[in-house]
Enzyme design. Sequence first.
Site, PDB file in Angstrom:
ATOM      1  N   GLY A 189       0.695  -1.198   0.013  1.00  0.00           N
ATOM      2  CA  GLY A 189       0.061  -0.097  -0.069  1.00  0.00           C
ATOM      3  C   GLY A 189       0.861   1.283  -0.025  1.00  0.00           C
ATOM      4  O   GLY A 189       2.058   1.033   0.077  1.00  0.00           O
ATOM      5  N   LYS A 190       0.215   2.276  -0.197  1.00  0.00           N
ATOM      6  CA  LYS A 190       0.818   3.732  -0.386  1.00  0.00           C
ATOM      7  C   LYS A 190       0.162   4.607   0.143  1.00  0.00           C
ATOM      8  O   LYS A 190      -1.191   4.827  -0.173  1.00  0.00           O
ATOM      9  CB  LYS A 190       1.456   4.116  -1.638  1.00  0.00           C
ATOM     10  N   PHE A 242       1.112   9.301   4.258  1.00  0.00           N
ATOM     11  CA  PHE A 242       2.285   9.311   5.196  1.00  0.00           C
ATOM     12  C   PHE A 242       3.756   8.525   4.746  1.00  0.00           C
ATOM     13  O   PHE A 242       4.798   8.856   4.729  1.00  0.00           O
ATOM     14  CB  PHE A 242       1.915   8.196   6.498  1.00  0.00           C
ATOM     15  N   ASP A 289     -10.948  10.510  11.094  1.00  0.00           N
ATOM     16  CA  ASP A 289     -10.649   9.898   9.867  1.00  0.00           C
ATOM     17  C   ASP A 289     -11.364   8.517   9.479  1.00  0.00           C
ATOM     18  O   ASP A 289     -10.689   7.801   8.875  1.00  0.00           O
ATOM     19  CB  ASP A 289      -9.216   9.897   9.252  1.00  0.00           C
TER      20      ASP A 289
END
Length: 843
Positions: free
Chosen positions: A507-508, A511, A624
């Site tokens: 994932g990306k 952060f 969030d």
Amino acid sequence: MEKFHWDKLHEPLSLFLFLVLFLSYQLPSSAYTLPDKYFVNCGSKNNINVTSRTFVGDLNSDSVSFTKKSSSVRDNSQASGTPSLYQTARIFWQRSSYEFEINTNGTYLVRLHFFNSSGLPAAVFDVLASGFILLHNFTVQNSSSFPLIEEFILSIPIGKFFIYFVPQGSSFAFVNAIEVFPAPPNFIYDKAPQISQGSSSNEYNGILSRALKTIHRINVGGQTLTPENDTLFRTWLPDDNYLYNPDTAKNSQFYVGRPNYIDLVNEFIAPDLVYKTAKEMNINTSRPSNNFNITWSYDVTGNAKNLIRVHFCDIVSQSQNGLRFFLYINSNLVQIINPYETVRLLATPFFIDFVVDSDDSGLMNISIGPDTSLTQSRTAFLNGVEIMEMMRETDLVPITNESNQKPIFIIVGSVLGGLVLVCILGGVLFMVLKRRKPKAVETSNWTPLNAYRGSTHGDGKMPQLSTLSTEGTVIASPVPNLNLGLKIPFVEIQLATNNFDKKLQVGKGGFGNVYRGTLRDGVKVAVKRSKPGSGQGLPEFQTEIMVLSKIRHRHLVSLIGYCDEGLEMILVYEFMEKGTLRDHLYNSKLPFLSWKQRLEICIGAARGLHYLHKGASGGIIHRDVKSTNILLDENLVAKVADFGLSKSGPPGQTHVSTVVKGTFGYLDPEYFRTQQLTEKSDVYSFGVVLLEVICARPAINPTLPGEQVNLAEWAMFCKQKGLLEQIVDPSIKVQINPNSLKKFAEIAEKCLREDGDDRPTMGDVVWDLEYALQLQQTAVAQEPHEDSTSNASSILPFPILQRFPSMSAGLGRDDMSITMEDDSDSVPSASEVFSQLKINDAR
């Protein structure tokens, strides 16, 4: 008279000096001519002409040198249509550099050219210059069929200028071509208004001390512009793909002559074709009101500082008039645009710069809208946009001239003296080491760490995780008041992720990257690593550790450890085998979730949020909540993740006053208006997640018609019209008990109420979801009873929902009073009491 006579004699001279001064301001481009260096054809001895530039082969250049420990390659497998500039490259197998001689202080354009030649996409490397990391973990995607050109704007002093290429791990670095040439005078100004989240602004000084990376260069209302038709060999892309709602805008063109370059803008700031096209409001004369905005949405790096340049040239007006309109960035009004307070004639270009911080959504919204107070000319226009990321400095890049030569006798003397000193120190060190147990050593900033380097005991065996030393020189600011028992040495994380192998990246985010890893005790982990040296996300990093190190719950992702050695900020979590809820809703390659599974996932996530709100001392607001922050383990048990934006407050406090931060599409409108964060803000966001679960579509989808873009608005409209069944995910439509669907929709509607006081608590939501699950499992379909703890009825009027964009600002470092809790759920399960009741008697 004598004085008058002197003035008359000097009047022609004064007029001449005035004209010289005037022309120097009016024609700033006259002092600039297109440069002839440096343009480098890397890995070649041939010179190649490309668009009025001669790229000199680096093997034959007298003015450019490169590290000798490199090799040049030619790709002979490419088709004959491949441009000659990209048929060769220079490859570096270790940290290496190109060296340029700079003769004039100033602002320079630096462009690096890369092409997807056979084998080169495997390269992973960093590029550094002038104390900045220009590219980090850079790679050329396999799917790329066009050259990739990365452009930077740097202030470079006289002397030697180095561009470093640093391979990552066992990979290599490469480059096909390089451009380094001076920009025109006043190309970038050192200061600009800085826009804060509260719509106020102050002046930012020191832009020229930062490296700027071009992220977007947009020809608004026009076509693609290539280096052939740009004054500085730039590429401008059309804006259509960035429009939030294409129906709001139309193209305008200027067909006669050139723009009037008579003020402080010249053709080097932007070419004629940028100022001769524009987007303006697509006004519908049949509508009584045309008070809409035109909005463009651009991808940017999350939590980064950006220089935004907007270009204007009034080609839409027939004559000079009272045209005035508004410019917004991320929904903040940043400027009232009154062209004729800035310029004097029609079709006269001007631009405005702003410094703007992006939030973690990874999006930057730019809007223009009319001034509704005007009786005529209620329109707005825009000609061009440039977004440049302001890169952060790093200590990893030496700024000194590494090619300086010392006299040979000094070198020999230093070596001999050093040998004597080493012998003396070696004896002392031997005596010390006999009495002292070796400690783990920090890895080099440049060299990738071998598997067991710096972490063995005297017997050569690898120590267990708990016995490894966590000591090391801390370069960055240490994280204060954290649980040191959770610190994991950087070497352990490198081992777990095979030195952050790209194949293990799962994932990306804003952060940084997320990697799958396995600790030496066999525990599978997810490793979230910030961009090294960026310094971004420090408040989120601290908050995440402080929250997760003090709480435990079966529906909250567990923090296993963290690392803050050197410039690293790394979080290590339990690994969630099945990924995010969003993946399972939208990824067609994954097995679809049944309605029962979706209900159980929603119940689990709701229990986790309820524990945050009520189970921890003082209460914690997640801030969030979204489908990407609900993770699933191997058994599809839901766990809430990503607590970097969380807030907590003293017991009994009803809200936390804070700047707005969240994700577009999930943001509580009440929180947006008042900047007062409450638990009910999480409830609103969770209501959007419930709609995602039932409809299997994103919270925001700009590709859909205008009324369908916002899921919350669209789903509630459909529910109000009795059409909710039509937007239910087709893969589960036949499974759903109508009573369960009706109850579930009622829960979502209650969560999305405009007034936070009218929304249920997360405990109420848990109960209602449990009830919806029981209705689904009941064999005989029945009408759902109005039995929820919040006593809401499906016949209540629906709220008028407003669409609000994502807002962001720095996270405050509030002290958190959090106590360790166990894994027990703090709200009774409806299933626990349901068996004691007959369905007809349910309350």
